[in-house]
Design an enzyme around this catalytic site. Structure first.
Site, PDB file in Angstrom:
ATOM      1  CG  HIS A 221      -1.535  -1.334   1.550  1.00 37.40           C
ATOM      2  ND1 HIS A 221      -1.261  -2.012   2.708  1.00 37.40           N
ATOM      3  CD2 HIS A 221      -2.361  -2.141   0.844  1.00 37.40           C
ATOM      4  CE1 HIS A 221      -1.891  -3.171   2.721  1.00 37.40           C
ATOM      5  NE2 HIS A 221      -2.572  -3.281   1.601  1.00 37.40           N
ATOM      6  CD  GLU A 281      -4.283  -5.786   0.134  1.00 39.26           C
ATOM      7  OE1 GLU A 281      -4.439  -4.569  -0.011  1.00 39.26           O
ATOM      8  OE2 GLU A 281      -4.045  -6.325   1.225  1.00 39.26           O
TER       9      GLU A 281
HETATM   10 ZN   LIG Z   1      -2.935  -7.867   1.557  1.00 41.81          ZN
END
Ligand SMILES: [Zn+2]
Length: 333
Positions: A221, A281
């Site tokens: 992220h 993801e």
């Molecule tokens: Zn993840």
């Protein structure tokens, strides 16, 4: 080739969740119950979810790991964590065996907030690499889910994991699991907060890379908004007489599971094309359709392609080249 370095088996068979449910009601006497899911059932789920999305969006290879929010390192005792971890990792291995050309296995670790050390993690890493051909692991800096203080990532508590990483030549991806904090939303706050903490904590301990040459740590992220706070960190590191932040942060790798075009571009610019890897993801926080764009939030390949200043070589690094450098055990061809 497009490699997605961050995907989870979040649409796993019901039998796996039932296995966990039984474990949760028998916490007082943990045992390793057998779990058998047929190849046909597993294959149907993979086609229904991850493979379908990969085919629709042009993803060739997926670094595939267990359902992260279900790792539950705060539950029960270390033995409970170990049995659950082995069960989840074995299921990922079964998926990889069904589609070795598409899925590349990454495991969870049998961490537990009350474990005196992390030696069990090193054992599971060895097992998964040797028996299942796994190429990396997810490492949770906060196995208590916010309820206890754990040692800094620079502490020797984590050394058995780092030693195994170097010995086996595998990276870890920093990955939180549950949070027990009522103020902290799991996906919206806890995950990215743990990422941001880990970036700074690792940057405060650059000596780890002197002690463990070749240590490969990926923070997902975009490092939990590391690019956004980059210059704040530079200042703090100067204030405290530390090695420059930009030098320390270059020890780390980052993924681009960021669903905003401008933030994604800033992350590539700040952290550098040699340190970031594209990721979706899937199926995670961003599977829904963005009403402004008319397509799912997590379909961001075009965000990378639309960054005008990236060369063809840069794009190769983001989609493929850097992943090949980090996941050296993976067979991408
Ligand atoms: Zn993840």
């Amino acid at each position: 080739v497009i490699i997605d370095v961050h995907g989870h088996f979040t649409r796993a068979p019901q039998a796996l969740y039932q296995w966990r449910a039984f474990q949760l009601v028998t916490l007082g006497s943990p045992r390793k119950a057998p779990l058998k899911v047929s190849d046909d059932e597993l294959d149907a789920l993979l086609h229904q979810w991850n493979l379908k999305k990969m085919d629709a969006t042009g993803i060739n290879k997926l670094i595939f790991s267990p359902h992260a929010s279900h790792m539950g390192h705060h539950v029960g005792n270390p033995l409970v964590s170990r049995y659950w971890t082995e069960t989840c990792n074995d299921m990922i291995a079964q998926c990889v065996r069904l589609h070795p050309d598409r899925f590349i296995g990454v495991g969870q670790l049998p961490q537990h907030a009350n474990a005196p050390d992390t030696k069990a993690c090193a054992e599971e890493m060895e097992r998964c690499v040797n028996e299942h051909g796994f190429v990396g692991f997810n490492l949770n800096p906060d196995p208590s889910g916010g309820a206890q203080f754990l040692p800094s990532m620079g502490d020797e508590y984590w050394f058995p994991i780092y030693e195994a990483m170097v010995k086996l030549d595998v990276p870890v991806m920093i990955h939180a699991s549950a949070t027990q904090d009522p103020q902290s939303h799991l996906n919206a706050c806890h995950y990215t907060a743990v990422d941001a903490n880990a970036v700074v904590d690792y940057c405060l301990h650059p000596e780890l890379w002197d002690r463990f040459p070749g240590l490969k740590v990926i923070v997902p992220h975009g490092g939990g908004a590391t690019a956004f706070n980059y210059t704040r960190m530079r200042s703090i590191f100067i204030n405290e007489g530390r090695r420059p932040f930009e030098e320390c942060v270059a020890n780390l790798w980052f993924d681009l599971a960021i669903y905003d075009a401008e933030s994604l571009e800033m992350t590539v610019r700040r952290l550098g094309v040699d340190h970031v890897m594209w990721a979706s993801e899937m199926w995670g926080s961003a599977y829904n359709v963005d009403p402004l764009r008319g397509k799912p939030f997590d379909e961001t390949i075009d965000y990378v392609n639309q960054i005008g200043w990236l060369t063809a070589e840069d794009k190769y690094k983001l989609f493929e080249g850097n992943a090949r450098k980090v996941f050296t055990r993976a067979k991408f061809d």
